[in-house]
Design an enzyme around this catalytic site. Structure first.
Site, mmCIF file in Angstrom:
data_model
loop_
_atom_site.group_PDB
_atom_site.id
_atom_site.type_symbol
_atom_site.label_atom_id
_atom_site.label_comp_id
_atom_site.label_asym_id
_atom_site.label_seq_id
_atom_site.Cartn_x
_atom_site.Cartn_y
_atom_site.Cartn_z
ATOM 1 C CB SER A 9 -0.947 0.003 1.201
ATOM 2 O OG SER A 9 -0.213 -0.156 2.395
ATOM 3 C CG ASP A 169 -4.894 4.690 7.684
ATOM 4 O OD1 ASP A 169 -3.910 5.382 8.046
ATOM 5 O OD2 ASP A 169 -4.840 3.916 6.697
ATOM 6 C CG HIS A 172 -1.924 3.211 4.823
ATOM 7 N ND1 HIS A 172 -3.104 2.657 5.287
ATOM 8 C CD2 HIS A 172 -1.273 2.220 4.174
ATOM 9 C CE1 HIS A 172 -3.163 1.376 4.928
ATOM 10 N NE2 HIS A 172 -2.061 1.086 4.257
#
Length: 198
Positions: A9, A169, A172
């Site tokens: 990611s 979040d 990240h």
């Protein structure tokens, strides 16, 4: 110059609200500023582990790759993949990219102890496990002919000290976090770009 981003990611840019604030576009912009013509492709997949690199490498090689930037390891850590297993999968991916004629720069596993979800009592343990994993990865990358960018050494203290480097979040990176990662990653990428160009 065909620049490919592979991995998880972070390589895919999750957490940033704008695509241009993610690793691929930021690195491409740095290389263009240094005088390179750059064609960017992102094969990274959120949630990817080292085991998933094989398919990404195949896609990158099929479309053509001069410089591959691989960011991998966080999901191996969160899923308790043994270091020697993940490192061997990373080794094979780097070796395959090198065989295809690509320069390869790898950012190894991050220090997950800076993530807010980690309880303070476990931070030292998580940090040690993260470091050990990255060390085994590093040896595998060098053995396969890749270059290791020591991103985690540079960015870990900054992420630990500045919550704004994380996205909403709290896991990240934010756009600002991605810029910090690129600052640490860019010198290695620029060096292999110059070498490849020569």
């Amino acid at each position: 110059m065909r620049l490919c981003l592979l991995g998880d990611s972070i390589a895919a840019g999750v957490g940033s609200t704008r695509r241009e604030d993610t690793l691929g576009p930021l690195l491409a912009a740095r290389l263009r500023a240094a005088g390179h013509a750059v064609d960017l492709s992102v094969h990274a997949v959120p949630g990817a582990r080292s085991a998933d690199l094989r398919a990404q490498v195949r896609a990158a090689v099929a479309s053509g790759v001069d410089i591959a930037v691989v960011v991998i390891g966080a999901n191996d850590l969160t899923r308790f993949i043994p270091a020697h297993v993940g490192a061997q999968q990373l080794h094979d991916a780097v070796a395959e990219l090198r065989l295809a004629g690509a320069e390869v720069v790898v950012s190894t596993a991050p220090d997950l102890s800076v993530v807010a979800h980690v309880p303070p009592a476990l931070r030292d343990v998580v940090s040690a496990v993260s470091r050990d994993y990255a060390q085994v990865q590093q040896q595998a990358v060098i053995r396969a002919g890749g270059v290791v960018a020591h991103v985690e050494r540079v960015v870990t203290p900054r992420f630990a000290a500045d919550p704004s480097l994380f996205a909403a979040d709290r896991f990240h990176p934010s756009a600002a976090g991605y810029r910090e990662i690129v600052e640490a990653l860019a010198p290695a990428v620029e060096a292999v770009a110059t070498r490849h160009h020569a």
